[in-house]
Design an enzyme around this catalytic site. Structure first.
Site, PDB file in Angstrom:
ATOM      1  N   GLU A 163       0.854  -1.183   0.000  1.00 42.96           N
ATOM      2  CA  GLU A 163       0.000   0.000   0.000  1.00 42.96           C
ATOM      3  C   GLU A 163       0.889   1.232   0.000  1.00 42.96           C
ATOM      4  OE1 GLU A 163      -3.398   2.400   2.595  1.00 42.96           O
ATOM      5  OE2 GLU A 163      -2.894   0.329   3.124  1.00 42.96           O
ATOM      6  N   ASN A 182      -4.604   4.973  -1.816  1.00 43.15           N
ATOM      7  CA  ASN A 182      -5.778   5.660  -1.259  1.00 43.15           C
ATOM      8  C   ASN A 182      -6.056   6.924  -2.052  1.00 43.15           C
ATOM      9  OD1 ASN A 182      -6.601   4.336   1.456  1.00 43.15           O
ATOM     10  ND2 ASN A 182      -4.372   4.385   1.521  1.00 43.15           N
ATOM     11  N   GLU A 198      -8.232   2.473  -3.294  1.00 39.36           N
ATOM     12  CA  GLU A 198      -8.951   2.293  -2.039  1.00 39.36           C
ATOM     13  C   GLU A 198      -9.833   3.506  -1.772  1.00 39.36           C
ATOM     14  OE1 GLU A 198      -6.333   1.322   1.145  1.00 39.36           O
ATOM     15  OE2 GLU A 198      -5.437  -0.400   0.106  1.00 39.36           O
ATOM     16  N   ASP A 220     -12.210   0.733   1.815  1.00 36.22           N
ATOM     17  CA  ASP A 220     -11.272   0.882   2.931  1.00 36.22           C
ATOM     18  C   ASP A 220     -12.010   1.258   4.218  1.00 36.22           C
ATOM     19  OD1 ASP A 220      -8.835   0.917   4.188  1.00 36.22           O
ATOM     20  OD2 ASP A 220      -8.249   2.895   3.443  1.00 36.22           O
ATOM     21  N   GLU A 242      -6.250  -4.596   8.309  1.00 40.25           N
ATOM     22  CA  GLU A 242      -5.268  -3.532   8.553  1.00 40.25           C
ATOM     23  C   GLU A 242      -4.908  -3.477  10.044  1.00 40.25           C
ATOM     24  OE1 GLU A 242      -5.991   0.031   5.591  1.00 40.25           O
ATOM     25  OE2 GLU A 242      -7.810  -0.359   6.733  1.00 40.25           O
TER      26      GLU A 242
END
Length: 552
Positions: A314, A369, A401, A431, A488
């Site tokens: 990520e 993200n 995400e 997310d 996560e």
């Protein structure tokens, strides 16, 4: 309560024309008065002769005097008509000046005072309150997320919301107070109060917040809005303050209320000025840092729990600030969103991440993200495709995400965006799942490829039965919908042990290492033989300069 009138802005030419007209009016009035006096004098000689001649006695009047009398009558009629015209002109001029004064001092949309007029009106209130032993409270109000209302529903809807807010605020203003519209979505209330009872201002602020929070209906649309409020008082310092100082202090307090979550109020404190200066430095630094390449990608491992192998990374943005050191995204992302540069910042970091990740083994994915602000950009999917083409990066290796909270802003736009991304071959994950109250219908209708469980449930998994139940439910939901799950916040062996009770999960967190720079990540992948071309890939990643610790 009025600002300086419009006559203060007239030009020299306008003054000369106005004075010339006044001089002509005086001359006309003098001629009319002279004509009346002459009529009295001449008429006393002519009229008796006219009457005697009419009765058959004596001769007719002198023709010269008759002519003079008729001329006097004509001049009197002319003067009278000119007097009526002058009276009408003066009346119209006064109406025009009053209208111009109103336009100069009030906001045309809401009818409130405007920024120009509220300052002198406040100064007068301060002087009056000081004579009565009172203080002045300056209340600054700013509608929260007003720009979003305009962007999503149009300026006409925004105008309706502003008028409704003005009416509701006006209903709470004391009889001896002022109401002004300071800017686009900013209002100010100025009210005198007893310095021994400042709680009356607290109660006023609370009523204002409650009043604005009521929904506004525009046709069939229900618009909800909140307001952030800042308060200042004229007796806060030993030195006397003026309207501009009060406005400045209230504005700082209002901004403080926005930072603390909006829909609340704060009194001004001098420590807030230091925070505002730091905020200003942040804004300037962010604007300079984007074109300077100070924002860089860091990479956090994503692990397949079944095999323990790295399956992707990520991307997390970091700011290499020359003055602040390495800055966390928790600090600069909200600021970048508020000042409108988040899209440029995000695109610059994504561009670099795609260049880095194209050297990785093709089986490794890159997760990125995106901000809710970018979701509102109808051209975001096309911009992302351009970045993929420039970097020659396969779309199927990229995963976007989207936070769960962003689904509630405009579900139609989000659905269109997700569909557009997937049509390009990009995968989309949801997310922070579990924190935004997504409905099952949204999960069923929106074409997500993955669910990521929020870290707040994962970190408390070993010690909280509620968290364990929630995680178990989400995993079951994912299996039922055919959506793979990523956990996560895996930071301990205890958490890892609990997660291994489930099958088919990916995990990420500090247990597997802290997020690393592109160079460190490439070196580690080279050791695992997960680079396409080891030497070339490591050399392609620019070395990260040493950075001092972030200043406290």
């Amino acid at each position: 309560m009025h600002a300086k009138g419009p006559s203060s802005g007239e030009t020299s030419r306008q003054r000369k024309v106005r004075l010339g007209a006044a001089e002509r009016d005086i001359v006309t009035l003098g001629i009319a008065l002279a004509a009346i006096l002459m009529f009295v004098g001449t008429g006393s000689d002519v009229l008796p002769d006219v009457i005697r001649s009419f009765n058959g006695h004596g001769h007719g009047p002198n023709q010269t005097l008759v002519t003079a009398l008729l001329l006097n009558i004509a001049l009197i009629i002319f003067g009278w008509r000119r007097y009526n015209q002058l009276t009408s002109e003066v009346s119209e001029r006064r109406k025009a000046e009053e209208q111009a004064r109103i336009l100069a001092e009030t906001d045309p949309l809401t009818g409130c005072l405007n920024r120009r007029s509220v300052a002198p009106a406040t100064d007068r209130l301060i002087a009056q309150a000081r004579q009565r032993g009172q203080a002045i409270a300056f209340v600054m109000l700013d509608l929260d997320n007003f720009k979003m209302v305009n962007d999503l529903n149009g300026h006409a809807t925004g105008d309706v919301l502003l008028r409704a807010a003005a009416e509701r605020i006006a209903a709470q203003v004391p009889a001896d107070g002022l109401l002004a519209r300071i800017g686009g979505d900013e209002f100010a209330v100025v009210a005198p109060f007893d310095p021994a009872d400042p709680a009356v201002v607290d109660r006023l602020a609370t009523r204002l917040i409650d009043a604005v929070a009521q929904a506004v209906f525009v046709n069939s649309l229900e618009i909800e809005s909140t307001v952030s409020v800042g308060l200042s008082r004229s007796d806060d310092d030993d030195a006397p303050v003026d309207a501009q100082t009060l406005m400045h202090m209230a504005d700082i307090a209002m901004y403080h209320a926005k930072k603390r979550g909006r829909n609340r109020y704060y009194w001004f404190e001098h420590s807030m000025e230091s925070e505002l200066r730091f905020r200003s430095e942040l804004e300037s630094g962010i604007r300079r840092g984007i074109p300077a390449g100070e924002f860089v990608p860091y990479y956090e491992k994503q692990i397949d729990l079944a095999t323990g192998e790295i399956v992707g990374f990520e991307m997390l943005a970091r700011w290499n600030s020359p003055s602040l050191g390495l800055v966390s995204p928790d600090l600069f992302i909200p600021v970048a969103e508020e000042i409108g540069v988040i899209a440029d910042l995000s695109e610059s970091v994504i561009r670099q991440a795609l260049l880095d990740a194209r050297h990785w083994n093709p089986k490794l994915t890159l997760s990125v993200n995106i901000s809710p602000v970018q979701l509102r950009d109808p051209w975001f999917a096309q911009k992302l495709l351009k970045l993929l083409v420039e970097a020659n990066f396969p779309p199927n290796r990229l995963e976007i995400e989207i936070t769960e909270n962003s689904l509630h802003e405009n579900i139609g736009l989000v659905r269109s965006m997700i569909t557009s991304l997937k049509n390009q071959g990009i995968r989309v994950s949801l997310d922070d799942f579990g924190t935004g109250y997504s409905s099952l219908s949204q999960l069923r209708t929106l074409p997500f490829d993955r669910i990521k469980i929020d870290r707040s449930f994962i970190t408390t998994l070993p010690d909280s039965k509620d968290s364990a139940t929630i995680v178990q439910s989400i995993v079951a939901l994912g299996e039922g919908l055919g959506l793979p799950i990523t956990a996560e916040g895996v930071e301990s062996e205890e958490v890892l042990h609990e997660l291994r009770k489930f099958s088919g999960l990916k995990a990420q967190g500090y247990l597997y290492g802290m997020p690393e720079t592109a160079r460190t990540t490439a070196e580690e992948l080279a050791q695992l033989d997960l680079l396409l071309e080891r030497a070339e890939a490591v050399a392609a990643t620019a070395p990260t300069p040493p950075i001092a610790r972030r200043q406290a």
